[in-house]
Design a protein around this motif. Structure first.
Motif, short mmCIF file in Angstrom:
data_model
loop_
_atom_site.label_atom_id
_atom_site.label_comp_id
_atom_site.label_asym_id
_atom_site.label_seq_id
_atom_site.Cartn_x
_atom_site.Cartn_y
_atom_site.Cartn_z
N ILE A 1 0.87 -1.19 0.00
CA ILE A 1 0.00 0.00 0.00
C ILE A 1 0.90 1.23 0.00
N VAL A 2 0.66 2.12 -0.95
CA VAL A 2 1.46 3.34 -1.06
C VAL A 2 0.56 4.53 -0.80
N ASP A 3 0.75 5.17 0.34
CA ASP A 3 0.01 6.39 0.64
C ASP A 3 0.94 7.55 0.30
N ALA A 4 0.60 8.28 -0.77
CA ALA A 4 1.53 9.26 -1.34
C ALA A 4 1.02 10.68 -1.15
N LYS A 5 1.95 11.60 -0.89
CA LYS A 5 1.59 13.00 -0.64
C LYS A 5 2.49 13.86 -1.50
N SER A 6 1.90 14.82 -2.19
CA SER A 6 2.70 15.65 -3.09
C SER A 6 2.44 17.13 -2.91
N GLY A 7 3.48 17.94 -3.12
CA GLY A 7 3.31 19.38 -3.25
C GLY A 7 2.59 19.71 -4.54
N VAL A 8 2.25 20.99 -4.70
CA VAL A 8 1.30 21.38 -5.74
C VAL A 8 1.95 21.62 -7.10
N THR A 9 3.27 21.80 -7.15
CA THR A 9 3.90 21.97 -8.46
C THR A 9 3.65 20.75 -9.33
N GLY A 10 3.40 19.59 -8.71
CA GLY A 10 3.09 18.39 -9.47
C GLY A 10 1.85 18.56 -10.35
N ALA A 11 1.00 19.50 -10.01
CA ALA A 11 -0.22 19.72 -10.79
C ALA A 11 0.01 20.66 -11.96
N LEU B 1 6.30 12.84 -0.40
CA LEU B 1 6.61 11.85 0.62
C LEU B 1 5.71 10.66 0.36
N VAL B 2 6.31 9.46 0.27
CA VAL B 2 5.48 8.26 0.17
C VAL B 2 5.65 7.45 1.46
N THR B 3 4.53 6.94 1.94
CA THR B 3 4.53 6.08 3.12
C THR B 3 4.05 4.72 2.62
N ILE B 4 4.93 3.75 2.70
CA ILE B 4 4.65 2.45 2.09
C ILE B 4 4.50 1.39 3.16
N TYR B 5 3.42 0.62 3.05
CA TYR B 5 3.14 -0.46 3.98
C TYR B 5 3.24 -1.79 3.25
N ALA B 6 3.90 -2.75 3.86
CA ALA B 6 3.97 -4.08 3.24
C ALA B 6 4.19 -5.14 4.31
N GLU B 7 3.54 -6.29 4.13
CA GLU B 7 3.67 -7.38 5.11
C GLU B 7 5.02 -8.06 4.99
N SER B 8 5.67 -8.16 6.10
CA SER B 8 6.96 -8.84 6.14
C SER B 8 6.73 -10.35 6.05
N LEU B 9 7.57 -11.03 5.27
CA LEU B 9 7.40 -12.48 5.12
C LEU B 9 8.22 -13.26 6.15
N ASN B 10 8.90 -12.53 7.00
CA ASN B 10 9.72 -13.18 8.00
C ASN B 10 9.96 -12.18 9.13
N LYS B 11 10.62 -12.60 10.18
CA LYS B 11 10.84 -11.70 11.30
C LYS B 11 12.12 -10.88 11.10
N TYR B 12 12.15 -10.08 10.05
CA TYR B 12 13.33 -9.26 9.80
C TYR B 12 13.41 -8.15 10.84
N GLY C 1 3.79 -6.72 12.19
CA GLY C 1 4.48 -7.52 11.20
C GLY C 1 4.61 -6.85 9.85
N ARG C 2 4.58 -5.54 9.85
CA ARG C 2 4.69 -4.83 8.57
C ARG C 2 5.96 -3.97 8.52
N PHE C 3 6.47 -3.80 7.32
CA PHE C 3 7.43 -2.75 7.06
C PHE C 3 6.67 -1.45 6.79
N VAL C 4 7.21 -0.37 7.32
CA VAL C 4 6.70 0.96 6.96
C VAL C 4 7.90 1.73 6.41
N ILE C 5 7.93 1.85 5.10
CA ILE C 5 9.08 2.49 4.44
C ILE C 5 8.66 3.87 3.99
N LEU C 6 9.50 4.85 4.23
CA LEU C 6 9.20 6.23 3.85
C LEU C 6 10.26 6.74 2.89
N ALA C 7 9.84 7.51 1.89
CA ALA C 7 10.82 8.13 1.01
C ALA C 7 10.39 9.54 0.68
#
Lengths: 343, 343, 343, 343
Positions: free
Chosen positions: B172-182, B241-252, B301-307
């Motif tokens: 799941i990618v919850d994405a947020k952008s400034g307005v110059t993108g428009a 800024l993107v906030t990404i959620y993904a289920e981990s397949l192991n206990k990393y 049990g999820r990764f939450v990756i931000l960029a």
């Protein structure tokens, strides 16, 4: 009625004043502040200089004489200590802090890192999510007003959870808030120059609203709910938008989902179910509305539910007054019939 | 070298100029615009009035004489039509639009609602995600520069996907952008008064960057990837800024994950892996950096990756120049050694 | 060359770093901070985390060994005390504070409410308004960098004053500044929520830049000049715009005035005289430009002169480096050939 | 009473609705729009979707049947043409445009570049600066509501001018406005990305509010007044701040000046004279207040008067309703007892 607002040098407290001074049932509002006692309201909040009010010192006896209702808009750890005194004086207490929201003292101490309130009062407190606990609120003496994020999240989530349309282990809440939520205390991280033109996540995995949401979601759905919750700070003053993802347990259509939400909320004047547009924070600015939008993504099998509130209104002072209206038997919109300020 | 920027009345095009004019390998930059041909740059962009440049008309022959490289910063549907002419003239083309990003013409037409480019050129185009397709870019004649959201999303997601640490159906990618993108086109919905003090989701389920992310994610991981993607418009000019959620397949552990990201990116100067803080858009403003933060939530049990990136830089013009550097054999930071503007 | 920046936890100091790290003549830049000594730059300014720098403690001996040039970006009262030590060590000092701007110690003490610097050094200090004191700067050991408001005001005003085209008693400066001018110290009045959606005048009649402007205006015009000066805080990060009103002493035309300004400034690359548009702060954001616009109001007989700068650049760090370039005999644009960031 | 708001797709018109729907004397409000006739209010203004209103077409006959009062919130040139029809139907007309503000048709045509209204109606129109023309408003059929800049300027200036404390040829008005003043029409120059982080002067010497201010200032003081007026666009939605400079004709003290303003305005609930702080726009946001601050600069012999209003309230819709209250004999605060929204 007469009310006292304790902690009225913060944004939540002063928002109580904004509402109460236009509320026909309140004839007097006392403002209480330890730090500003004896000083004019003008020095803290020039926008209400025309009210010519003074801050009173914090004195339980004195306040109890002057007020029937006490709003506690104080930092964590204050209400747990002082609310009991007002309760013992027979006052109705509306606590806007988190001190009485978690029933389990251990969970409170784990997330708030402070001593919990006396379990006796924790048990007595009624959770003031107005649309879902109306009956309990009607007779409550201690109303624990919900947090801003939990208000938006729970209003958006509970219909699906209660009807068991979604997998309760799949709920992800990506939350975005304006900066008034961070309060009025001077700190470098919330200076204008640091926040403006910036978008910043914070307290990932650690926000104290997580157990609050899980507790109420569990209570209303009868199942354990574990949520993923990520708050972000947005460069604007007011407003919360939550974007909620959850796996659908069946092939529900958007039409069915809209019907469920209309059935749940059409009798509640402050929740607006949006059929043909998406929620945005400006549409609720300064008002007590919660706007909810419903999407069903056929590609992914998920619901994407959105909710927007003004964090200082439906997320704090507005809901507090809504709860007072319920408690007092007034029409729920009394004093709250405030149109959003646009733009 | 000599470059021409087609579509230089928009924010992406003018950002190309900002970079190229300080790039030591470029001696001349032509600005091309149909609508502003013959007019001074000053009238469109006063901030670069000192450059005393004129807009040239769009004329493939003429431009091909004056430029070795052509940047296409044009609306959808333009590059698909005109890039081939430049390619036939032997020019190197960097296309900042989406016209050559999707290999499958049907998918393009479904999401863009325009006729797709000739499959011959779609196959020839190299996807310019610099850190992941360096080898292909080195010899490319047609570089299809990634979208802003896909750049941030893929840089954050690919290490986990490639190593198969996450469930590819759970992203799941919850994405947020400034307005110059428009963009810079006059429209009511992006007026200052409408955007300021507002947070607004848009194009839920329908954003054209979804198939782009899925295509590259699938290619790099060797599996089908279906993402949930929700973009939001944030009241600020620049930044994603993107906030990404993904289920981990192991206990990393977080430590293992940090190591994976450092191993992947430490040789790439524009990707900064953050060990001790969270990404925020201001920290990359005006620069070509992508800041990545990694969280592993033990409760869920999820990764939450931000960029975080600057959408006009790493998300558009900056990455375009980075690709040119790779293509030309210059050091990848040439002309891009621009510190973020803070605050 | 090697430079040390003292006070590099503030916005002015860190802007020095942004410029110097791209300046070809500087091989090393030390960052000095009492409060952050021994800590990573990363903790104060994540945007430059890739530089992997540590803050050094403030130690005159040590700094003098490591640096040829010392930038003092410190609060009022610091430079007056410590600059002499660096001067005695033979270092070139560029002071960005106000401590050496006013020649008369009594005037300093009256407006700054602090003890003035030793008159010996006050006399030695050269006022670093680059375009007007180039000769003096070439040989200066102590350069007193102008204030942000005085820079914009004087560049706009001096041509008219020097030529005696205006009544020196009639000058009114209505000044507007972004919030970075208020610094990075935590204080309630500059919190995001207080500044955003607010326009606020401050320090009317009392701003310490008044005597600075009057001193230099008097010096350059050979007459006493008394200015009316009103600063305002604008909800934006960077930028100063001054709107200056002055009575014309004759029927000068706009054309004549433009000619005067072009004659004065066309040899100076950082001053742009605008013939066909008005200055605006965004057009200089992040750059060392000063944009000047000239209006002659036939109805009222007044000049209305406008000037826009980036307060952290031409109003602070940019002009400091410009002065260093002059002092060192480099081309004046070395390291400062930075295009404005737009939008 | 029943009201119709013509031109209710703009910010001024919809602000009329916000006030009127909470005004106890209005039972029905019709919204009229040529462009949106037959469409739901929801599509233009989602924040009031709960009102479930439809736009009516512009039809004088029909509107006259449904309304006692007509608010014209229309672009220049509309009211001059259509107000007479409503007046002939016996309706009370409040015109928020500039069409009836200038008594002299030649001056109107010179500044507005449009044909002026019929002199018959120009003479009939009463200038609705509520605090200064109360008697005329009480019996007016056509109320010409003042411009936003003139409202703030005149309220601040008239006491000094009327008492002849200042030189009427010396008045300089440096005015700053939020962006809602530019309306809701799609245009590149007011896009978010162009305005945000920007401060921009505009229409120097040419703003159509200049003759309006001069006419009323002259009328109230009995002398010719020529003002210097410079408007600036500030990156915020609502709010006007005017900074007014004028030469004092005597050694008046601040105390005397404060007394004069208190004497003038203490009986008017919407004008707040600030004894101990400076006006700022946030303190009046969303309300009908005008905050005035008075400074007497002993060094320069000038008054520096500041006034802050919300341009959509006291500068437009708020004052319109205030005038209606005066006209109808209601208490002047009816429906306008709205506390500022802070922050």
């Amino acid at each position: 009625m007469k009310a006292a607002v304790i902690g009225s040098t913060g944004y939540g407290g002063i928002e109580c004043l904004r509402i109460l001074q236009g509320h026909p049932e309140f004839e007097e509002i006392s403002l209480v502040s330890s730090s500003q006692a004896g000083r004019s309201l003008n020095s803290s909040f020039p926008h209400v200089s025309h009210l010519a009010k003074m801050y009173l010192p914090f004195d339980v006896e004195q306040i109890s004489k002057q007020a029937d209702l006490v709003f506690l808009a104080t930092p964590p750890g204050f209400s747990s200590q002082y609310a009991p005194s007002f309760l013992e004086q027979g006052k109705i207490v509306i606590d806007l802090s988190g001190d009485f929201r978690l029933n389990d003292p251990d969970i409170y101490e784990q997330w708030y890192r402070k001593p919990a309130a006396d379990p006796k009062y924790l048990n007595q407190a009624v959770y003031g999510l107005s649309e879902w606990f109306e009956n309990e609120i009607k007779t409550a003496q201690l109303i624990s007003n919900p947090g801003c994020y939990p208000t938006a999240t729970l209003l958006a989530l509970l219909p699906l959870l209660k009807e068991k349309w979604i997998n309760p282990a799949s709920v992800i809440v990506d939350a975005k808030s304006g900066v008034t939520g961070a309060g009025r205390k001077a700190q470098q991280s919330t200076l204008y120059s640091e926040i403006n033109e910036n978008l910043r996540p914070y307290k990932i995995e650690h926000h104290q609203h997580i157990p609050e949401i899980e507790q109420i979601a569990g209570k209303c759905s009868g199942t354990d709910v574990t949520i993923q919750f990520t708050p972000h700070l947005v460069p604007m003053n007011r407003g919360i938008l939550v974007t909620i993802y959850a796996e659908s347990l069946n092939k529900y259509t958007r039409k069915e989902a809209l019907q469920l939400y209309h059935d749940t909320y059409d009798c509640h004047p402050f929740v607006r179910i949006l059929d043909s547009r998406l929620p945005e924070t400006k549409a609720v600015q300064g008002s007590n509305f919660c706007d909810i939008g419903i999407n069903v993504d056929g590609r992914t099998g998920r619901f994407v539910i959105l909710a927007a509130i003004d964090n200082l209104m439906k997320g704090a002072a507005g809901q507090a007054v809504q709860n007072v209206n319920i408690r007092m038997g007034c029409p729920v919109t009394t004093g709250l019939d405030i149109a959003p300020l646009y733009p």
